[in-house]
Design a protein around this motif. Structure first.
Motif, PDB file in Angstrom:
ATOM      1  N   ASP A 118      18.406 -35.401   1.049  1.00 37.53           N
ATOM      2  CA  ASP A 118      18.739 -34.493  -0.051  1.00 37.53           C
ATOM      3  C   ASP A 118      19.836 -35.039  -0.958  1.00 37.53           C
ATOM      4  O   ASP A 118      20.312 -34.324  -1.848  1.00 37.53           O
ATOM      5  N   SER A 206      25.441 -20.390   0.788  1.00 36.74           N
ATOM      6  CA  SER A 206      25.208 -21.306  -0.324  1.00 36.74           C
ATOM      7  C   SER A 206      26.169 -22.481  -0.216  1.00 36.74           C
ATOM      8  O   SER A 206      27.310 -22.334   0.226  1.00 36.74           O
ATOM      9  N   PRO A 210      24.143 -30.263  -2.383  1.00 34.84           N
ATOM     10  CA  PRO A 210      22.746 -30.061  -1.960  1.00 34.84           C
ATOM     11  C   PRO A 210      22.423 -30.748  -0.634  1.00 34.84           C
ATOM     12  O   PRO A 210      21.445 -30.388   0.019  1.00 34.84           O
ATOM     13  N   ALA A 239      17.765 -21.375   8.963  1.00 41.70           N
ATOM     14  CA  ALA A 239      18.093 -22.180   7.784  1.00 41.70           C
ATOM     15  C   ALA A 239      16.868 -22.395   6.904  1.00 41.70           C
ATOM     16  O   ALA A 239      16.955 -22.330   5.665  1.00 41.70           O
ATOM     17  N   HIS A 244      17.158 -23.833   3.394  1.00 39.43           N
ATOM     18  CA  HIS A 244      17.986 -24.990   3.741  1.00 39.43           C
ATOM     19  C   HIS A 244      17.415 -25.685   4.987  1.00 39.43           C
ATOM     20  O   HIS A 244      18.078 -25.775   6.027  1.00 39.43           O
ATOM     21  N   ARG A 247      19.512 -28.459   6.931  1.00 40.24           N
ATOM     22  CA  ARG A 247      20.960 -28.255   7.087  1.00 40.24           C
ATOM     23  C   ARG A 247      21.479 -28.671   8.453  1.00 40.24           C
ATOM     24  O   ARG A 247      22.531 -29.306   8.565  1.00 40.24           O
TER      25      ARG A 247
END
Length: 426
Positions: A118, A206, A210, A239, A244, A247
């Motif tokens: 990412d 959040s 990224p 996630a 996400h 993550r």
């Protein structure tokens, strides 16, 4: 009675009594070690049968000859056992060599050199890199980020996990924060178990970066001190549902389950993260030690075999934690607010909190009469506890009688250091 309630004369008398006891212990020539969370010889003996496994002529796992090159993801049989313990799909787990610490170092090193799936660029090309570190925490985690030049930001670890208000604010507003260390079950050194609410917030929050990552070090996922095993949250699903999927990078190993120097480590994450990791490890290695992985698969048999094995560990380790707690209570229980300590239900450590400004002196006093402790401040980034208050205690390695003696010494030293500080403050 609190030391602050004592008169100067009473405090002086108490200090004299403690100093005399300290001198008497010094005459005993003690040599005791509470520094690191190592398994005891009795625990290592539980896995002695591994030394004869897989055995002559037993070198096939399915169609794989474990004596040869290849198989970078590890043996499916062993991955399936760990997947059940972690509560994830077996195809989302890979098995590597003996140390999960090596996996964690790789994860950050690869990110520095190449970036993550990412990332816009390799992390080394970012203008600033920062990392969240719940404290008190694990010194070897902090050693990795420090060695790679990543700035560490301490965040307080509360009863149910990190201070999520602080974490969410920092991660949402600062794109230079690329990740966070977490030991979600029986945290080192406090024994904290993250609450479901904390886990959910970590998965859903959040992030300004990224490519923000949580290294989810589940080192103690089966290291219970009770008859029950902890609930393991499905962080990957949480996630992914929040958008996400990459993550969490979950690691664990058998280092404190079988042989610390000859275990098997595991990485669980999204398919994209695993492909990224194996792409880089495939360049530095032609495969892990599959002979050792087959030996472990034979030794455990299945996930229930691991759980049964860990109950044998509990029978050895739990009495040491009970003895440690009893010794600290005998020394410190009669003196209100001199110290407090964790009473974990699993893991390998006790976190002792002494009065501000006395941890370093407590460690020094203990060392002077033959009890080695982890340096004060080791549970904080850069070895700096701003309040000089936390001491990590590791009661697993010494025999039970030595645990009792060592903890009595620690309690005496903590009380003596607190007494002298109180006297100096008058």
């Amino acid at each position: 009675m609190a030391l602050s309630d004592l008169t100067a004369d009473d405090l002086g008398q108490l200090e004299s009594e403690l100093a005399a006891q300290y001198a008497a212990l010094g005459d005993r020539g003690l040599s005791l070690d509470l520094t690191r969370g190592k398994p005891s010889p009795e625990q290592l003996d539980l896995s002695e049968r591994l030394l004869s496994l897989p055995g002559e002529g037993d070198h096939k796992a399915g169609k794989t000859d474990v004596r040869n090159y290849g198989g970078g993801a590890g043996l499916p049989e062993l991955r399936a056992i760990m997947a059940e313990l972690l509560g994830v799909d077996a195809d989302r787990v890979i098995a590597q060599d003996n140390a999960s610490l090596s996996i964690m170092y790789d994860l950050l090193s690869f990110s520095m050199l190449f970036g993550t799936p990412d990332s816009e660029r390799p992390w080394k090309d970012e203008p600033k890199l920062r990392w969240l570190c719940p404290v008190p925490g694990y010194d070897r985690h902090f050693g990795i980020t420090e060695a790679l030049g990543i700035e560490m930001i301490p965040v307080s670890l509360d009863e149910g996990g990190p201070d999520m208000d602080e974490v969410e604010h920092l991660v949402a507003t600062d794109p230079s924060i690329k990740g966070m260390w977490c030991v979600p079950i029986y945290s080192n050194p406090t024994g904290t178990v993250y609450s479901d609410h904390t886990v959910s917030r970590l998965a859903r929050m959040s992030a300004a970066a990224p490519d923000f990552r949580v290294i989810w070090d589940n080192a103690y996922v089966v290291h219970t001190l009770t008859e029950d095993f902890p609930k393991v949250p499905d962080v990957d699903t949480l996630a992914a549902e929040a958008g996400h999927p990459n993550r969490f990078l979950q690691v664990c190993s058998t280092s404190k389950i079988t042989f610390a120097g000859a275990g098997v480590s595991f990485l669980s994450s999204s398919r994209e993260n695993l492909d990224w990791y194996l792409g880089h490890t495939g360049i530095r290695s032609i495969g892990p030690n599959k002979v050792n992985q087959l030996a472990h698969a034979r030794f455990f048999g299945d996930a229930e075999g691991v759980r049964s094995h860990m109950q044998k560990h509990r029978q050895i380790v739990a009495p040491k934690f009970e003895a440690a707690d009893a010794a600290l209570r005998r020394r410190l229980g009669g003196h209100d607010v001199v110290a407090r300590w964790s009473r974990p239900e699993g893991g390998y450590f006790i976190d002792l909190e002494v009065p501000d400004g006395t941890a370093t002196e407590t460690v020094r006093l203990a060392k002077e009469i033959g009890v080695a402790l982890t340096p004060a401040g080791s549970a904080y980034p850069y070895g700096q506890d701003p309040d000089d208050r936390h001491i990590r205690l590791a009661p697993t390695l010494p025999p039970l009688a030595e645990v009792e003696t060592a903890m009595d010494v620690v309690g005496l030293c903590a009380l003596l250091a607190a007494c002298r500080t109180a006297r100096d403050g008058m």
